[in-house]
Design a protein around this motif. Structure first.
Motif, mmCIF file in Angstrom:
data_model
loop_
_atom_site.group_PDB
_atom_site.id
_atom_site.type_symbol
_atom_site.label_atom_id
_atom_site.label_comp_id
_atom_site.label_asym_id
_atom_site.label_seq_id
_atom_site.Cartn_x
_atom_site.Cartn_y
_atom_site.Cartn_z
ATOM 1 N N ALA A 53 0.832 -1.209 0.000
ATOM 2 C CA ALA A 53 0.000 0.000 0.000
ATOM 3 C C ALA A 53 0.861 1.251 0.000
ATOM 4 C CB ALA A 53 -0.914 -0.006 1.223
ATOM 5 N N ARG A 54 1.957 1.211 0.737
ATOM 6 C CA ARG A 54 2.850 2.366 0.815
ATOM 7 C C ARG A 54 3.524 2.628 -0.528
ATOM 8 N NH1 ARG A 54 2.838 3.329 5.707
ATOM 9 N NH2 ARG A 54 3.268 1.322 6.653
ATOM 10 N N MET A 55 3.976 1.576 -1.185
ATOM 11 C CA MET A 55 4.639 1.755 -2.480
ATOM 12 C C MET A 55 3.654 2.257 -3.539
ATOM 13 S SD MET A 55 7.845 1.247 -2.162
ATOM 14 C CE MET A 55 8.415 1.046 -3.852
ATOM 15 N N ARG A 56 2.399 1.819 -3.462
ATOM 16 C CA ARG A 56 1.402 2.321 -4.400
ATOM 17 C C ARG A 56 1.178 3.828 -4.179
ATOM 18 N NH1 ARG A 56 -4.263 -0.806 -5.300
ATOM 19 N NH2 ARG A 56 -2.728 -2.381 -5.975
ATOM 20 N N ALA A 57 1.095 4.224 -2.918
ATOM 21 C CA ALA A 57 0.922 5.644 -2.609
ATOM 22 C C ALA A 57 2.140 6.449 -3.050
ATOM 23 C CB ALA A 57 0.687 5.824 -1.110
ATOM 24 N N MET A 58 3.330 5.910 -2.828
ATOM 25 C CA MET A 58 4.557 6.630 -3.187
ATOM 26 C C MET A 58 4.689 6.809 -4.690
ATOM 27 S SD MET A 58 7.149 4.939 -0.373
ATOM 28 C CE MET A 58 8.649 5.631 -1.090
ATOM 29 N N LEU A 59 4.172 5.856 -5.472
ATOM 30 C CA LEU A 59 4.201 6.020 -6.924
ATOM 31 C C LEU A 59 3.349 7.220 -7.345
ATOM 32 C CD1 LEU A 59 5.068 5.046 -9.715
ATOM 33 C CD2 LEU A 59 3.092 3.495 -9.695
ATOM 34 N N ILE A 60 2.202 7.363 -6.699
ATOM 35 C CA ILE A 60 1.353 8.531 -6.987
ATOM 36 C C ILE A 60 2.103 9.818 -6.653
ATOM 37 C CG2 ILE A 60 -0.769 9.738 -6.315
ATOM 38 C CD1 ILE A 60 -1.985 6.934 -5.770
ATOM 39 N N PHE A 61 2.759 9.840 -5.498
ATOM 40 C CA PHE A 61 3.485 11.038 -5.087
ATOM 41 C C PHE A 61 4.678 11.329 -5.999
ATOM 42 C CE2 PHE A 61 2.067 9.419 -0.707
ATOM 43 C CZ PHE A 61 0.837 10.043 -0.834
ATOM 44 N N ALA A 62 5.256 10.281 -6.590
ATOM 45 C CA ALA A 62 6.440 10.459 -7.438
ATOM 46 C C ALA A 62 6.124 11.202 -8.730
ATOM 47 C CB ALA A 62 7.061 9.092 -7.753
ATOM 48 N N PHE A 63 4.864 11.155 -9.183
ATOM 49 C CA PHE A 63 4.499 11.844 -10.419
ATOM 50 C C PHE A 63 4.254 13.339 -10.202
ATOM 51 C CE2 PHE A 63 3.548 7.551 -12.033
ATOM 52 C CZ PHE A 63 4.075 7.656 -13.320
ATOM 53 N N ILE A 64 3.841 13.723 -9.012
ATOM 54 C CA ILE A 64 3.466 15.119 -8.768
ATOM 55 C C ILE A 64 4.633 16.102 -8.967
ATOM 56 C CG2 ILE A 64 2.575 16.723 -7.022
ATOM 57 C CD1 ILE A 64 0.920 14.384 -5.913
ATOM 58 N N PRO A 65 5.878 15.793 -8.536
ATOM 59 C CA PRO A 65 6.972 16.745 -8.748
ATOM 60 C C PRO A 65 7.264 17.078 -10.210
ATOM 61 C CG PRO A 65 7.570 15.173 -7.045
ATOM 62 C CD PRO A 65 6.305 14.666 -7.671
ATOM 63 N N LEU A 66 6.725 16.299 -11.143
ATOM 64 C CA LEU A 66 6.915 16.649 -12.557
ATOM 65 C C LEU A 66 6.346 18.038 -12.860
ATOM 66 C CD1 LEU A 66 6.050 13.245 -14.285
ATOM 67 C CD2 LEU A 66 8.322 14.220 -13.903
ATOM 68 N N LEU A 67 5.409 18.520 -12.030
ATOM 69 C CA LEU A 67 4.859 19.865 -12.208
ATOM 70 C C LEU A 67 5.927 20.949 -12.064
ATOM 71 C CD1 LEU A 67 1.566 19.479 -10.125
ATOM 72 C CD2 LEU A 67 1.746 19.640 -12.626
ATOM 73 N N VAL A 68 7.000 20.630 -11.337
ATOM 74 C CA VAL A 68 8.071 21.612 -11.124
ATOM 75 C C VAL A 68 8.768 21.959 -12.444
ATOM 76 C CG1 VAL A 68 10.232 22.058 -9.870
ATOM 77 C CG2 VAL A 68 8.356 20.865 -8.745
ATOM 78 N N LEU A 69 8.651 21.093 -13.446
ATOM 79 C CA LEU A 69 9.203 21.408 -14.770
ATOM 80 C C LEU A 69 8.601 22.689 -15.337
ATOM 81 C CD1 LEU A 69 9.149 17.840 -16.373
ATOM 82 C CD2 LEU A 69 11.189 19.142 -15.738
ATOM 83 N N LEU A 70 7.382 23.025 -14.914
ATOM 84 C CA LEU A 70 6.700 24.210 -15.431
ATOM 85 C C LEU A 70 6.994 25.470 -14.619
ATOM 86 C CD1 LEU A 70 3.181 22.608 -16.068
ATOM 87 C CD2 LEU A 70 5.009 22.980 -17.748
ATOM 88 N N ALA A 71 7.719 25.329 -13.504
ATOM 89 C CA ALA A 71 7.925 26.460 -12.610
ATOM 90 C C ALA A 71 8.611 27.628 -13.303
ATOM 91 C CB ALA A 71 8.728 26.018 -11.382
ATOM 92 N N GLN A 72 9.694 27.349 -13.995
ATOM 93 C CA GLN A 72 10.442 28.447 -14.623
ATOM 94 C C GLN A 72 9.685 29.073 -15.792
ATOM 95 O OE1 GLN A 72 12.502 29.874 -13.079
ATOM 96 N NE2 GLN A 72 14.507 30.179 -13.979
#
Length: 487
Positions: free
Chosen positions: A350-369
């Motif tokens: 369950a933890r690894m499934r949740a962590m996979l979801i969290f791992a995709f969210i930082p891709l939004l930082v590509l749009l920061a600049q």
């Protein structure tokens, strides 16, 4: 030994959440102390000591590596000393280290032979004396930072060990996310207090006032902490709830959870023989530096790219918003429990499934600049979402140690992972400081940006993909739930 465990009758006490609150406040103080330098260096310290990004980057990178090395031994120290005394030592040392930063100015003045801070500022920029002041002051700050790192290294090994003592496996990620939210709260209140303290009474007083908070926490911890089996405020029903994993089913068989006092001690070298240790360490190595980059460099990013100072209303509002967004991580800590209740998966799956979801969210930082060309609010919101994902990830990756290892080894393994995270952070902080100076001097171009903005874009790209890489390697090393039981 007498305690309040004679019957299960009556309503279950909830003292475990009081202990969780103490961990929350300790982590809040931890991050407040860590933030003072990042919120004062660009506006107050830099002009006085003639620093540039290289000096600041070197200080933060050395802090990271010292923190990393100390984490390696802090876990063993906490396991040896015990949770109560070990935590007291940790917060006492880091509070002394935090206050010591205030002496760096006086020490620099004495070393270079100048009477006061005004005389330091008056030295001609670019002169040999200015270079000497920058170098000498940097070394004094590094010394204070090393003391801070020595103490702060004990916070997470101790807190994770306490969480394993007071919470069953299914609730540990949620409890960890709550106390780990202290990092966001500390960072949240830092811009509301530290720049104002520095502006009103000088940057030295900011270090002293914030550093003294740790001593207050120590007074409460002395009287409030005991192991749950010995604590008069934990009744039998709550103790039964806390110890529910002692009859855990794994692959259809009952795997009795070992009590710490009955469990054989695991040597440091023995922990390195398990893939579970390396999976945790690699996950920390890839991701800790991202959070520390956001923590250490965002104030400077706003000042250098948008001309926004932390002592101004807009700067305070932006940083406050960033860390307010990271508070979403509390819900991230709850996600594995929801998955377990709905699917019946074991805690690790369950933890690894949740962590996979969290791992995709930082891709939004590509749009920061790119979005920063419209308004500084966009990168702050996107970095905040990346920070929330990190804190959710962090709560769960810490909890994998309690899932896999006996309680007698939790602090040691947490320390090993903390060292790996510190090494990763050291590399990223040093690289960032060097890159920003290089990008400005060479007018480096990247993806349509030039100079420092190009340098920030490069680092944002690294931060965005770090979590997916970390998750893939962790899953490859430990594909299935396999707790370690010592004979």
């Amino acid at each position: 030994m007498t305690n309040n465990k004679s019957t299960l009758a009556g309503k279950m006490t909830q003292y475990r959440w009081v202990i969780c609150a103490m961990l929350f406040f300790a982590t809040t103080v931890n991050y407040l102390d860590r933030q003072v330098l990042s919120l004062t260096w660009d506006e107050f310290i830099k002009p006085e000591f003639h620093w540039n990004e290289y000096h600041y980057g070197l200080i933060t990178s050395i802090f990271s590596i010292v923190y990393a090395v100390c984490m390696l031994f802090a876990g063993r120290f906490i396991d040896w000393m015990g949770t109560k005394k070990g935590y007291l030592w940790a917060i006492g040392v880091w509070s002394v280290g935090a206050c010591m930063h205030a002496l760096c100015g006086v020490a620099t003045e004495a070393w270079v032979g100048l009477p006061n801070a005004a005389a330091l500022r008056a030295v001609e920029a670019g002169s040999a004396m200015a270079a000497t002041i920058a170098m000498v002051s940097m070394y004094f700050f590094i010394a204070a930072r090393c003391i801070l790192a020595l103490g702060e290294a004990g916070n997470f090994p101790a807190a994770i060990k306490v969480t394993a003592e007071y919470f069953p496996k299914k609730d540990r990620a949620y409890a960890t996310s709550i106390f780990n939210a202290g990092a966001s709260i500390g960072a949240l209140f830092a811009p509301l207090t530290i720049p104002l303290l520095a502006k009103a009474w000088g940057w030295e007083m900011a270090f002293i006032v914030i550093g003294a908070l740790g001593f207050v926490w120590m007074g409460f911890w002395v009287f409030m902490y005991k192991k749950p089996s010995d604590h008069p405020k934990v009744n039998a029903a709550e103790l039964e709830y806390i110890e529910q994993d002692k009859h855990e089913l794994i692959n259809g068989a009952v795997a009795k959870e070992q009590k710490e006092e009955d469990c054989p001690k695991m040597s440091f070298w023995k922990t390195l023989a398990f893939k579970q240790t390396w999976a945790f360490a690699f996950g920390k190595f890839m991701t800790d530096g991202v959070w520390w980059f956001f923590l250490f460099w965002t104030p400077s990013y706003l000042n250098s790219q948008f001309g926004i100072k932390m002592s101004e209303g807009l700067g305070v509002a932006l940083i406050f918003t960033l860390y307010a967004i990271t508070m979403l991580s509390i819900y991230g800590g709850k996600l594995p429990t929801i998955i377990i209740n709905k699917t019946g998966l074991n805690p690790y799956a369950a933890r690894m499934r949740a962590m996979l979801i969290f791992a995709f969210i930082p891709l939004l930082v590509l749009l920061a600049q790119p979005m920063g060309t419209i308004s500084p609010w966009f990168p702050i919101i996107l970095i905040g979402l990346g920070g929330a994902a990190h804190q959710s990830w962090s709560a769960n990756i810490f909890s994998t140690v309690g899932d896999m290892f006996p309680k007698s080894a939790i602090a040691t393994v947490t320390g090993i992972g903390g060292m790996a995270g510190g090494v990763g952070s050291m590399i990223l902080q040093w690289f960032a400081g060097w890159l920003f100076v290089h990008a400005e001097e060479t007018n480096m171009a990247y993806m349509g940006f030039e100079g420092k903005p190009a340098g920030y874009f490069v680092v944002f790209c690294i931060c965005a993909v770090a979590y997916l890489i970390g998750w893939i390697v962790m899953k490859a090393l430990v594909p299935k739930y396999k707790p370690i039981v010592l004979e």
